[in-house]
Design a protein around this motif. Structure first.
Motif, short mmCIF file in Angstrom:
data_model
loop_
_atom_site.label_atom_id
_atom_site.label_comp_id
_atom_site.label_asym_id
_atom_site.label_seq_id
_atom_site.Cartn_x
_atom_site.Cartn_y
_atom_site.Cartn_z
N ALA A 15 -25.22 4.83 3.92
CA ALA A 15 -24.04 4.83 4.79
C ALA A 15 -24.27 5.71 6.01
N ILE A 16 -24.88 6.85 5.83
CA ILE A 16 -25.16 7.76 6.94
C ILE A 16 -26.18 7.13 7.88
N ALA A 17 -27.21 6.51 7.32
CA ALA A 17 -28.22 5.85 8.14
C ALA A 17 -27.61 4.70 8.94
N SER A 18 -26.73 3.95 8.31
CA SER A 18 -26.06 2.84 8.99
C SER A 18 -25.17 3.35 10.11
N ALA A 19 -24.44 4.42 9.88
CA ALA A 19 -23.57 5.00 10.90
C ALA A 19 -24.39 5.49 12.08
N ALA A 20 -25.53 6.08 11.82
CA ALA A 20 -26.39 6.56 12.90
C ALA A 20 -26.89 5.39 13.74
N ARG A 21 -27.22 4.29 13.10
CA ARG A 21 -27.68 3.10 13.83
C ARG A 21 -26.57 2.56 14.71
N ILE A 22 -25.36 2.54 14.21
CA ILE A 22 -24.22 2.04 14.98
C ILE A 22 -24.02 2.89 16.23
N ASP A 87 -20.75 1.61 23.46
CA ASP A 87 -20.00 1.90 22.23
C ASP A 87 -19.55 0.64 21.53
N ASP A 88 -19.49 0.72 20.22
CA ASP A 88 -18.90 -0.33 19.39
C ASP A 88 -17.43 -0.45 19.79
N ARG A 89 -16.98 -1.64 20.11
CA ARG A 89 -15.60 -1.84 20.56
C ARG A 89 -14.67 -2.16 19.39
N GLY A 90 -15.19 -2.12 18.18
CA GLY A 90 -14.39 -2.20 16.96
C GLY A 90 -13.35 -3.29 16.94
N ASP A 91 -12.11 -2.88 16.94
CA ASP A 91 -10.99 -3.80 16.75
C ASP A 91 -10.40 -4.29 18.07
N GLU A 92 -11.13 -4.14 19.15
CA GLU A 92 -10.62 -4.55 20.46
C GLU A 92 -10.93 -6.02 20.72
N VAL A 93 -10.18 -6.61 21.63
CA VAL A 93 -10.39 -7.99 22.05
C VAL A 93 -11.15 -7.93 23.37
N ILE A 119 -17.44 -10.73 20.49
CA ILE A 119 -17.14 -9.76 19.44
C ILE A 119 -18.13 -8.61 19.59
N LEU A 120 -17.62 -7.42 19.87
CA LEU A 120 -18.49 -6.27 20.16
C LEU A 120 -18.36 -5.18 19.11
N THR A 121 -18.67 -5.55 17.89
CA THR A 121 -18.71 -4.57 16.81
C THR A 121 -19.94 -4.84 15.96
N ARG A 122 -20.41 -3.82 15.30
CA ARG A 122 -21.53 -3.98 14.37
C ARG A 122 -21.01 -4.19 12.95
N ASN A 123 -19.73 -4.05 12.77
CA ASN A 123 -19.13 -4.16 11.45
C ASN A 123 -18.75 -5.61 11.15
N ASN A 124 -19.70 -6.53 11.39
CA ASN A 124 -19.42 -7.94 11.16
C ASN A 124 -20.59 -8.70 10.55
N GLY A 125 -21.62 -7.96 10.12
CA GLY A 125 -22.75 -8.59 9.46
C GLY A 125 -23.84 -9.07 10.38
N MET A 126 -23.66 -8.97 11.69
CA MET A 126 -24.70 -9.41 12.63
C MET A 126 -25.72 -8.29 12.82
N ASN A 127 -26.99 -8.62 12.71
CA ASN A 127 -28.05 -7.62 12.85
C ASN A 127 -28.51 -7.43 14.29
N SER A 128 -28.26 -8.39 15.12
CA SER A 128 -28.75 -8.34 16.50
C SER A 128 -27.91 -7.42 17.37
N ASP A 129 -28.55 -6.82 18.37
CA ASP A 129 -27.84 -6.01 19.36
C ASP A 129 -27.29 -6.87 20.48
#
Length: 159
Positions: A15-22, A87-93, A119-129
């Motif tokens: 979880a920490i490694a994933s957060a750092a990547r985000i 930045d990850d735009r999370g829950d924004e449109v 969609i500009l979040t990493r919390n959606n299963g997509m691995n690509s930047d």
């Protein structure tokens, strides 16, 4: 107790490694801007891509629709743009939006094709930047003379 501590450490480490990547990797929004030379509402074989067109990326809060992030870009010689999002735009449109064409003969934004949702979040299963936006288009002032013949290829026929 030691086993429990090791278990928690093993669970938290990914979880920490994933957060750092985000937080470390920016996202990129890529897309193209075209001139609808036949004024038909979609890309055809005679579509031209517009270099120097201005586009913007605009993100809004879902609940208030207030703009929370905006960045502008210009298309390259192929009509393509590449926007860096730190930045990850999370829950924004977020939408890529046409701003201005560099071609005065093709400067009318095509309604319905003047923005593209991304969609500009990493919390959606997509691995690509990289996030790809649909192509956006401007309408040519007057359609090309060859458009009638070209559009016949796209007509639906009922046999």
């Amino acid at each position: 107790m030691a086993k429990l501590l090791i278990f928690f450490a093993l669970c938290l480490l990914p979880a920490i490694a994933s957060a750092a990547r985000i937080m470390d990797n920016p996202l990129f929004v890529k897309g193209r801007v075209y001139c609808d030379t036949c004024r038909c509402g979609y890309e055809t074989s005679v579509t031209k891509y517009i270099p120097g067109a201005q586009v913007k990326l605009e993100c809004r809060a879902r609940d208030t629709l207030q703009v929370t992030y905006m960045v502008e870009s210009v298309t390259d010689s192929t009509g393509s743009y590449n926007i860096l999002v730190q930045d990850d735009r999370g829950d924004e449109v977020c939408d890529a939006v046409l701003v201005k064409s560099s071609d005065p003969e093709c400067a009318i934004p095509n309604s319905g094709w003047d923005r593209a949702r991304v969609i500009l979040t990493r919390n959606n299963g997509m691995n690509s930047d990289t996030r790809f936006a649909n192509a956006m288009g401007f309408l040519k002032n007057e359609p090309l003379a060859s458009c009638a013949k070209i559009l016949q290829k796209y007509e639906e026929t009922e046999d």
